[in-house]
Design a protein around this motif. Structure first.
Motif, PDB file in Angstrom:
ATOM      1  N   ILE A 270       0.831  -1.202   0.000  1.00 34.63           N
ATOM      2  CA  ILE A 270       0.000   0.000   0.000  1.00 34.63           C
ATOM      3  C   ILE A 270       0.866   1.253   0.000  1.00 34.63           C
ATOM      4  CG2 ILE A 270      -1.574   1.404   1.395  1.00 34.63           C
ATOM      5  CD1 ILE A 270      -3.061  -0.719  -0.089  1.00 34.63           C
ATOM      6  N   THR A 271       1.802   1.364   0.912  1.00 35.30           N
ATOM      7  CA  THR A 271       2.609   2.583   1.021  1.00 35.30           C
ATOM      8  C   THR A 271       3.788   2.601   0.060  1.00 35.30           C
ATOM      9  OG1 THR A 271       4.138   1.739   2.701  1.00 35.30           O
ATOM     10  CG2 THR A 271       2.036   2.671   3.481  1.00 35.30           C
ATOM     11  N   GLY A 272       4.259   1.435  -0.344  1.00 37.54           N
ATOM     12  CA  GLY A 272       5.463   1.367  -1.154  1.00 37.54           C
ATOM     13  C   GLY A 272       6.739   1.461  -0.351  1.00 37.54           C
ATOM     14  N   GLY A 273       6.640   1.565   0.974  1.00 39.09           N
ATOM     15  CA  GLY A 273       7.830   1.648   1.810  1.00 39.09           C
ATOM     16  C   GLY A 273       8.579   0.330   1.833  1.00 39.09           C
ATOM     17  N   GLY A 274       9.900   0.384   1.634  1.00 37.00           N
ATOM     18  CA  GLY A 274      10.645  -0.864   1.616  1.00 37.00           C
ATOM     19  C   GLY A 274      12.068  -0.774   2.107  1.00 37.00           C
ATOM     20  N   ILE A 275      12.521   0.423   2.483  1.00 37.23           N
ATOM     21  CA  ILE A 275      13.931   0.562   2.867  1.00 37.23           C
ATOM     22  C   ILE A 275      14.224  -0.201   4.155  1.00 37.23           C
ATOM     23  CG2 ILE A 275      15.750   2.173   3.509  1.00 37.23           C
ATOM     24  CD1 ILE A 275      14.401   4.277   1.767  1.00 37.23           C
ATOM     25  N   SER A 276      13.399  -0.011   5.161  1.00 39.34           N
ATOM     26  CA  SER A 276      13.680  -0.675   6.440  1.00 39.34           C
ATOM     27  C   SER A 276      13.590  -2.192   6.302  1.00 39.34           C
ATOM     28  CB  SER A 276      12.726  -0.172   7.527  1.00 39.34           C
ATOM     29  OG  SER A 276      11.377  -0.376   7.165  1.00 39.34           O
ATOM     30  N   ALA A 277      12.612  -2.686   5.541  1.00 38.99           N
ATOM     31  CA  ALA A 277      12.497  -4.136   5.335  1.00 38.99           C
ATOM     32  C   ALA A 277      13.701  -4.671   4.580  1.00 38.99           C
ATOM     33  CB  ALA A 277      11.214  -4.460   4.584  1.00 38.99           C
ATOM     34  N   ARG A 317      -2.057  -8.022   5.058  1.00 42.10           N
ATOM     35  CA  ARG A 317      -3.169  -7.081   5.209  1.00 42.10           C
ATOM     36  C   ARG A 317      -3.154  -6.070   4.065  1.00 42.10           C
ATOM     37  NH1 ARG A 317      -2.087  -4.972   9.866  1.00 42.10           N
ATOM     38  NH2 ARG A 317      -3.565  -6.135  11.141  1.00 42.10           N
ATOM     39  N   ALA A 318      -1.967  -5.579   3.737  1.00 47.49           N
ATOM     40  CA  ALA A 318      -1.870  -4.600   2.659  1.00 47.49           C
ATOM     41  C   ALA A 318      -2.290  -5.202   1.321  1.00 47.49           C
ATOM     42  CB  ALA A 318      -0.443  -4.057   2.580  1.00 47.49           C
ATOM     43  N   VAL A 319      -1.945  -6.460   1.072  1.00 46.00           N
ATOM     44  CA  VAL A 319      -2.385  -7.121  -0.165  1.00 46.00           C
ATOM     45  C   VAL A 319      -3.905  -7.196  -0.212  1.00 46.00           C
ATOM     46  CG1 VAL A 319      -2.414  -9.318  -1.409  1.00 46.00           C
ATOM     47  CG2 VAL A 319      -0.256  -8.427  -0.505  1.00 46.00           C
ATOM     48  N   GLU A 320      -4.520  -7.513   0.904  1.00 40.22           N
ATOM     49  CA  GLU A 320      -5.987  -7.555   0.967  1.00 40.22           C
ATOM     50  C   GLU A 320      -6.590  -6.189   0.671  1.00 40.22           C
ATOM     51  OE1 GLU A 320      -6.887  -8.951   4.841  1.00 40.22           O
ATOM     52  OE2 GLU A 320      -6.310 -11.034   4.439  1.00 40.22           O
ATOM     53  N   ARG A 321      -5.986  -5.147   1.221  1.00 43.60           N
ATOM     54  CA  ARG A 321      -6.507  -3.797   0.977  1.00 43.60           C
ATOM     55  C   ARG A 321      -6.324  -3.403  -0.494  1.00 43.60           C
ATOM     56  NH1 ARG A 321      -8.206  -5.443   5.232  1.00 43.60           N
ATOM     57  NH2 ARG A 321      -8.400  -4.179   7.107  1.00 43.60           N
ATOM     58  N   ARG A 322      -5.231  -3.807  -1.098  1.00 41.09           N
ATOM     59  CA  ARG A 322      -5.050  -3.545  -2.530  1.00 41.09           C
ATOM     60  C   ARG A 322      -6.128  -4.247  -3.343  1.00 41.09           C
ATOM     61  NH1 ARG A 322      -1.073  -0.944  -4.695  1.00 41.09           N
ATOM     62  NH2 ARG A 322      -1.686  -1.814  -6.704  1.00 41.09           N
ATOM     63  N   GLU A 323      -6.401  -5.490  -3.006  1.00 38.58           N
ATOM     64  CA  GLU A 323      -7.438  -6.230  -3.730  1.00 38.58           C
ATOM     65  C   GLU A 323      -8.793  -5.547  -3.592  1.00 38.58           C
ATOM     66  OE1 GLU A 323      -7.044 -10.072  -1.998  1.00 38.58           O
ATOM     67  OE2 GLU A 323      -5.327 -10.637  -3.267  1.00 38.58           O
ATOM     68  N   PHE A 324      -9.065  -5.028  -2.395  1.00 40.24           N
ATOM     69  CA  PHE A 324     -10.304  -4.282  -2.174  1.00 40.24           C
ATOM     70  C   PHE A 324     -10.351  -3.038  -3.062  1.00 40.24           C
ATOM     71  CE2 PHE A 324     -11.918  -0.522   0.108  1.00 40.24           C
ATOM     72  CZ  PHE A 324     -13.278  -0.832   0.161  1.00 40.24           C
ATOM     73  N   LEU A 325      -9.281  -2.258  -3.051  1.00 40.65           N
ATOM     74  CA  LEU A 325      -9.259  -1.046  -3.861  1.00 40.65           C
ATOM     75  C   LEU A 325      -9.322  -1.352  -5.356  1.00 40.65           C
ATOM     76  CD1 LEU A 325      -6.546   0.981  -1.915  1.00 40.65           C
ATOM     77  CD2 LEU A 325      -8.980   1.510  -2.037  1.00 40.65           C
ATOM     78  N   GLY A 343      -8.530   1.894   2.613  1.00 37.62           N
ATOM     79  CA  GLY A 343      -7.350   1.470   1.885  1.00 37.62           C
ATOM     80  C   GLY A 343      -6.090   2.237   2.206  1.00 37.62           C
ATOM     81  N   TRP A 344      -6.091   3.027   3.295  1.00 38.99           N
ATOM     82  CA  TRP A 344      -4.886   3.801   3.613  1.00 38.99           C
ATOM     83  C   TRP A 344      -4.553   3.686   5.089  1.00 38.99           C
ATOM     84  CZ3 TRP A 344      -0.746   5.075   1.415  1.00 38.99           C
ATOM     85  CH2 TRP A 344       0.110   6.032   1.962  1.00 38.99           C
ATOM     86  N   ILE A 345      -3.254   3.575   5.396  1.00 42.18           N
ATOM     87  CA  ILE A 345      -2.781   3.219   6.739  1.00 42.18           C
ATOM     88  C   ILE A 345      -3.065   4.264   7.800  1.00 42.18           C
ATOM     89  CG2 ILE A 345      -0.964   1.722   5.843  1.00 42.18           C
ATOM     90  CD1 ILE A 345       0.995   4.072   6.428  1.00 42.18           C
ATOM     91  N   ALA A 346      -3.396   5.492   7.422  1.00 41.11           N
ATOM     92  CA  ALA A 346      -3.612   6.539   8.418  1.00 41.11           C
ATOM     93  C   ALA A 346      -4.965   6.427   9.105  1.00 41.11           C
ATOM     94  CB  ALA A 346      -3.496   7.914   7.763  1.00 41.11           C
ATOM     95  N   PHE A 347      -5.863   5.577   8.593  1.00 44.21           N
ATOM     96  CA  PHE A 347      -7.237   5.534   9.083  1.00 44.21           C
ATOM     97  C   PHE A 347      -7.516   4.237   9.827  1.00 44.21           C
ATOM     98  CE2 PHE A 347      -7.231   8.176   5.237  1.00 44.21           C
ATOM     99  CZ  PHE A 347      -7.701   9.365   5.790  1.00 44.21           C
ATOM    100  N   PRO A 348      -8.337   4.302  10.898  1.00 47.34           N
ATOM    101  CA  PRO A 348      -8.632   3.080  11.661  1.00 47.34           C
ATOM    102  C   PRO A 348      -9.341   2.021  10.838  1.00 47.34           C
ATOM    103  CG  PRO A 348     -10.011   4.930  12.382  1.00 47.34           C
ATOM    104  CD  PRO A 348      -8.960   5.505  11.499  1.00 47.34           C
ATOM    105  N   GLU A 349     -10.092   2.430   9.816  1.00 43.37           N
ATOM    106  CA  GLU A 349     -10.796   1.452   8.984  1.00 43.37           C
ATOM    107  C   GLU A 349      -9.826   0.480   8.306  1.00 43.37           C
ATOM    108  OE1 GLU A 349     -13.419   5.201   8.781  1.00 43.37           O
ATOM    109  OE2 GLU A 349     -11.303   4.681   9.057  1.00 43.37           O
ATOM    110  N   TYR A 350      -8.625   0.948   8.036  1.00 40.66           N
ATOM    111  CA  TYR A 350      -7.636   0.098   7.378  1.00 40.66           C
ATOM    112  C   TYR A 350      -7.313  -1.134   8.230  1.00 40.66           C
ATOM    113  CZ  TYR A 350      -3.136  -1.269   5.292  1.00 40.66           C
ATOM    114  OH  TYR A 350      -2.112  -1.965   4.715  1.00 40.66           O
TER     115      TYR A 350
END
Length: 356
Positions: A270-277, A317-325, A343-350
């Motif tokens: 979802i975010t595209g963040g990958g440096i730390s991983a 979880r992020a893959v599931e949210r992508r599929e939803f979107l 579909g975005w990490i800033a919201f509790p619905e995510y």
């Protein structure tokens, strides 16, 4: 034929971290990088979260601290949240890790590609400026990004990706938040503005299945922010690239090969963040190599288990949210705030177990 105990393909943060750990343990390590210089060209928004603070300390890495995130919904409603982290010079970040690996004794070769792989014999053929050389190895670490050449040579499936386009532009005032735009104009992705002192990275990502033209929406957003007085007209730097969004590979190990970072599918879908991983998985791969070559037969299994324990739940979880979107892009639902909130990490619905 030259022999090394650990051969690493790719000198981004994952490959550099693996090289450092393995070399510090006394192993013979070679890392090859297809680009002419480590960290260049930069294909990154250059944000790392707060837990990565120790890696921002080398000279020239840190641009500024980030306090929070502003998420803009389709209606224009702005949601502000705490999201501390750091804006970095990504090239210097990667270079600092690679320099530590070299200081520990790793041999680093830039402008060098892997062109063939004989898995059973554990021999790789690499090429630099038309000159080929065969390297034998005990352990292979694939840190060569979302379009991993190692994976292709092993006959493994390609990862699902989205494309990004980014400009570096002048920033007209001090800014300490990252800005995110959630919109059907960027299907399969989002748009961003990440400040770095007197400049900012302005970009967006989108899925080619829904939108192949990234320039038009990015230019529209750029013009909007110029009119608002937030950024200037000049474009200092243009870049773009692919981000894996389909989740983890089915297996993070394949024979004597360990996959790390983007090559492993560890980027957040979802975010595209990958440096730390990438850093974490690279360090774990280096440790697994050390353990395996010291006689621990289950070291690769432990690597797979450790990395999945740390990242799989979040990525799934992020893959599931992508599929939803993906079921809603280019429909009326994609223009509704409620859809984007799921579909975005800033919201509790995510994070709601029944959120989708």
């Amino acid at each position: 034929m030259k022999h090394v105990q650990v051969l690493i393909v790719g000198l981004g943060p994952g490959g550099g971290s693996a090289a450092r750990i393995a070399a510090q343990a006394g192993l013979s390590v070679m890392a090859v990088e297809r680009n002419r210089a480590v960290g260049e060209p930069v294909q990154c928004a250059e944000f790392v979260p707060m837990p990565m603070g120790a890696y921002t300390r080398p000279q020239g890495v840190l641009y500024q601290r980030i306090a929070g995130m502003k998420s803009v919904l389709p209606s224009g409603l702005e949601h502000h949240s705490d999201f501390p982290g750091y804006m970095i010079d990504r090239a210097r970040f990667d270079q600092a890790i690679a320099e530590a690996a070299a200081e520990a004794g790793a041999e680093l070769r830039c402008h060098t590609r892997i062109v063939a792989l004989h898995e059973d014999a554990r021999v790789a053929r690499v090429s630099r400026e038309g000159q080929d050389e065969e390297i034998s190895y005990d352990v292979l670490i694939a840190a060569d990004g979302p379009h991993s050449t190692v994976a292709r040579l092993l006959g493994l499936p390609a990862l699902e990706t989205v494309n990004t386009r980014q400009y570096t532009v002048p920033l007209r005032r001090e800014y300490f938040d990252t800005d995110i735009w959630l919109s059907d104009d960027y299907p399969g992705g989002y748009a961003w503005l990440f400040p770095k002192q007197d400049r900012a990275n302005l970009g967006l990502g989108a899925d080619r299945a829904f939108e192949d033209d990234l320039k038009t929406p990015l230019e529209a957003l750029r013009r909007q922010l110029i009119d608002e007085g937030l950024i200037g007209e000049e474009i200092f730097y243009r870049t773009g690239g692919a981000i894996p969004v389909g989740g983890l590979r089915d297996g993070l190990t394949h024979g004597r090969c360990l996959f790390v970072g983007d090559a492993a599918g560890l980027t957040h879908p979802i975010t595209g963040g990958g440096i730390s991983a990438a850093v974490v998985s690279g360090e774990r791969a280096g440790e697994a190599s050390v353990a395996y070559l010291a006689g621990a037969a289950d070291a690769f299994e432990d690597y797979e288990e450790d990395v999945r324990d740390q990242f799989e739940a979040t990525i799934s979880r992020a893959v599931e949210r992508r599929e939803f979107l993906n079921r809603h892009w280019r429909t009326q639902a994609a223009r509704q705030d409620e859809t984007m909130r799921h579909g975005w990490i800033a919201f509790p619905e995510y994070f709601s177990p029944t959120g989708i």
